[in-house]
Design a protein around this motif. Structure first.
Motif, PDB file in Angstrom:
ATOM      1  N   UNK A  38       0.915  -1.127  -0.070  1.00 48.21           N
ATOM      2  CA  UNK A  38      -0.103  -0.232  -0.082  1.00 48.21           C
ATOM      3  C   UNK A  38       0.928   1.170   0.136  1.00 48.21           C
ATOM      4  N   UNK A  39       1.972   1.409   0.659  1.00 47.80           N
ATOM      5  CA  UNK A  39       3.056   2.535   0.940  1.00 47.80           C
ATOM      6  C   UNK A  39       3.627   2.629  -0.357  1.00 47.80           C
ATOM      7  N   UNK A  40       4.122   1.458  -0.812  1.00 48.99           N
ATOM      8  CA  UNK A  40       4.624   1.553  -2.387  1.00 48.99           C
ATOM      9  C   UNK A  40       3.783   2.198  -3.594  1.00 48.99           C
ATOM     10  N   UNK A  41       2.466   1.814  -3.304  1.00 44.14           N
ATOM     11  CA  UNK A  41       1.509   2.267  -4.279  1.00 44.14           C
ATOM     12  C   UNK A  41       1.356   3.584  -4.118  1.00 44.14           C
ATOM     13  N   UNK A  42       1.241   3.836  -2.793  1.00 41.61           N
ATOM     14  CA  UNK A  42       0.685   5.406  -2.427  1.00 41.61           C
ATOM     15  C   UNK A  42       1.858   6.293  -2.864  1.00 41.61           C
ATOM     16  N   UNK A  43       3.224   5.881  -2.665  1.00 44.01           N
ATOM     17  CA  UNK A  43       4.320   6.897  -3.159  1.00 44.01           C
ATOM     18  C   UNK A  43       4.421   7.005  -4.517  1.00 44.01           C
ATOM     19  N   UNK A  44       4.122   6.060  -5.294  1.00 45.22           N
ATOM     20  CA  UNK A  44       4.191   5.811  -6.685  1.00 45.22           C
ATOM     21  C   UNK A  44       3.072   6.698  -7.399  1.00 45.22           C
ATOM     22  N   UNK A  45       1.758   6.616  -6.822  1.00 43.66           N
ATOM     23  CA  UNK A  45       0.814   7.501  -7.318  1.00 43.66           C
ATOM     24  C   UNK A  45       1.290   8.940  -7.051  1.00 43.66           C
ATOM     25  N   UNK A  46       1.626   9.353  -5.718  1.00 43.11           N
ATOM     26  CA  UNK A  46       1.788  10.771  -5.381  1.00 43.11           C
ATOM     27  C   UNK A  46       3.112  11.238  -6.498  1.00 43.11           C
ATOM     28  N   UNK A  47       3.948  10.416  -6.608  1.00 48.85           N
ATOM     29  CA  UNK A  47       4.959  10.840  -7.739  1.00 48.85           C
ATOM     30  C   UNK A  47       4.566  11.053  -8.937  1.00 48.85           C
TER      31      UNK A  47
END
Length: 563
Positions: free
Chosen positions: A189-198
């Protein structure tokens, strides 16, 4: 019921037509004569799988046609079911099904002369004929089919209860799948959230505007060709205003003055004066606009560099997020929604958990009602099967319905269903596949068909050698049971047993003949005397004795009297 069956260019059948009647229709003949071809043809007629090898050698296509008459005694139930499928039934309750199979394997289905998709055609056929063959005996051995048989015996009540369970399960399953999706590992979830934010930051940094790419392309083209624009517009302006010989404006003015003087001598030139004046003013307006345009022209290398950088930025985003600015902006909205969901994931999971509990309760209520109905039907089935099997010469046999609770919810309900069989007194019940012989399986299936015929309303039943593996008194009981079933629905049966053939209301003989250099299957309807001869053949072969003929006549008379 099936009133007429016509088969053309199907395997060994060149052309054959059967006029079928209510009651028992029997097909007999020597082994290999082609009796099962008729059953195969009916299977195709009601939507069975078609292959090109069924087309008779030398023919382009096989054609099978069946005319059905809807039963009068069901209160219009079958008509309503067909109309609900979008099938128009004739006023006389007639329905015509036609199936053509081309040499290349293509199949064409028609209902009352109109083309129909195979899925609809098969649905209609399944409501008109129940075809029993080797496949269905195998299905009876498969525990996965037992629940379906039990639910069929429950009739419309079973259909409604099962539909309620299926709907409740789908609703529950959708919520639980959504909840499981959100409950992915925290690291994911955190990895997905970071990628989407980028990705969102990268898109936002460019400040895209719908339609700007086309405008920028046009501006870059102008900036890249600034020197040419200046040269060409200056040349155009000079051509209109300047030069040693005078510009186009001066020449147009001279021409106008000359024609105006000539018009004093010929009025026909007056219109030409007006045309030249208009041309002069249009050229003058163009010259003024050219002057203004060229005054605005200037070399802007910094602006060109900025436009190139801007277009490069847009292209980078297009390669990663969409084929156009519109698609990129749409993806940015998807990112926003998913980020919102991820940020409030725990809240959403709690909401879905509560919703799943509500839907699980609804499912359990529906499944409990279905289970109660199944258990009621199981008790009735065990009692009815005991009577039917006793009549069929299996008085000590017993069929038991076992329920095993499913560990998880299912669209099929809360339990597995399996039929267990006890052929002899004192033995424990065992699965059908492990204990029932071929003859016992045939009689069990006949007993099921007898019960199903009372609740399903299918007007025609077809049996392919239901007598296989049965002899003696048991076979006589099977014949009587078939005759009993035929009082309620039309029965079409292929058989080698004279005991069964004697009960026919309509008897057909299947023969294989050779004409020229071709082998073909013929079908003949038999009169009473011919039926007795066929029974004698079945009893004693082609050289049946006088005693055999007498036995056949007695068998025929006894069956006729009992029916």
């Amino acid at each position: 019921m099936l009133e007429r069956l016509r088969v053309e260019h199907f395997a060994l059948i060149e052309a054959a037509e059967l006029e079928l009647s209510p009651g028992m229709n029997i097909l007999t003949g020597e082994t290999g004569a082609g009796k099962s071809l008729v059953i195969d043809a009916v299977g195709l007629l009601i939507g069975g799988r078609a292959t090109a090898d069924v087309v008779r050698a030398g023919a382009d296509r096989a054609r099978i046609e069946g005319f059905f008459r809807l039963p009068e005694g069901d209160g219009g139930k079958l008509r309503r079911e067909l109309e609900a499928l979008g099938v128009e039934v004739e006023e006389d309750d007639g329905l015509l099904l036609t199936r053509e199979i081309a040499r290349g394997g293509k199949s064409v289905c028609r209902i009352n002369g109109r083309s129909a998709p195979l899925s609809l055609y098969r649905e209609v056929g399944g409501r008109l004929i129940d075809l029993q063959g080797q496949h269905e005996q195998q299905s009876l051995m498969n525990p996965r089919k037992h629940r379906v048989l039990l639910d069929r015996l429950a009739g419309s009540d079973g259909e409604k209860a099962l539909a309620a369970v299926e709907a409740a399960y789908r609703a529950l399953d959708a919520v639980e799948k959504e909840r499981e999706r959100l409950k992915q590992g925290e690291r994911d979830r955190i990895q997905r959230q970071d990628m989407l934010a980028f990705q969102a930051k990268e898109i936002d940094a460019v400040h895209l505007v719908e339609g700007e790419e086309e405008e920028l392309e046009q501006e870059r083209k102008r900036l890249q060709n600034m020197e040419k624009l200046m040269d060409k517009t200056n040349a155009a302006y000079d051509a209109l205003f300047g030069g040693q010989v005078g510009g186009a404006l001066e020449l147009l003015d001279r021409a106008r003055s000359a024609v105006e003087e000539a018009a004093a001598f010929d009025s026909a030139l007056a219109a030409l004066v007006q045309n030249l004046e208009a041309a002069y003013y249009q050229a003058e307006d163009a010259a003024e606009r050219l002057r203004d345009y060229r005054q605005d022209l200037e070399y802007q290398p910094d602006r060109l560099e900025w436009v190139d950088d801007r277009l490069d930025a847009i292209r980078r985003l297009k390669r990663k997020y969409g084929g156009s600015i519109g698609e990129i902006l749409a993806y940015r909205e998807e990112i926003a929604r998913e980020l919102e969901e991820l940020e409030h994931r725990d809240e959403r999971i709690a909401e879905l958990q509560a919703e799943a509990e509500r839907r699980r309760k609804t499912y359990l209520e529906a499944a409990t009602k279905l289970s109660a109905l199944r258990k009621t039907m199981a008790a009735k089935l065990e009692s009815s099967m005991a009577k039917e099997l006793a009549f069929l010469g299996m008085s000590r046999a017993k069929l038991t319905v076992r329920f095993d609770e499913r560990p998880e919810p299912s669209a099929a309900g809360a339990e597995e269903v399996e039929f267990l069989f006890t052929p002899n007194l004192g033995e424990p019940p065992k699965p059908l596949a492990k204990i029932a012989s071929g003859g016992e399986t045939g009689r069990i299936l006949l007993a099921f068909k007898t019960l199903l015929a009372r609740v399903e309303g299918i007007p025609s039943l077809i049996f392919d050698e239901i007598d296989a593996g049965i002899g003696g008194q048991a076979l006589q009981a099977v014949a009587q049971k078939m005759a009993e079933v035929a009082e309620a629905v039309q029965v079409i049966c292929v058989t080698h047993a004279p005991q069964l053939a004697a009960y026919a209301d309509n008897h057909f003989r299947i023969m294989k003949t050779v004409r020229g250099q071709r082998t073909m299957t013929r079908i003949e309807a038999l009169n009473e005397e011919e039926r007795v001869k066929e029974l004698a053949r079945m009893l004693g072969g082609d050289r049946a004795s006088t005693l055999t003929h007498s036995h056949a006549r007695e068998m025929f008379a006894r069956a006729k009297k009992s029916s």
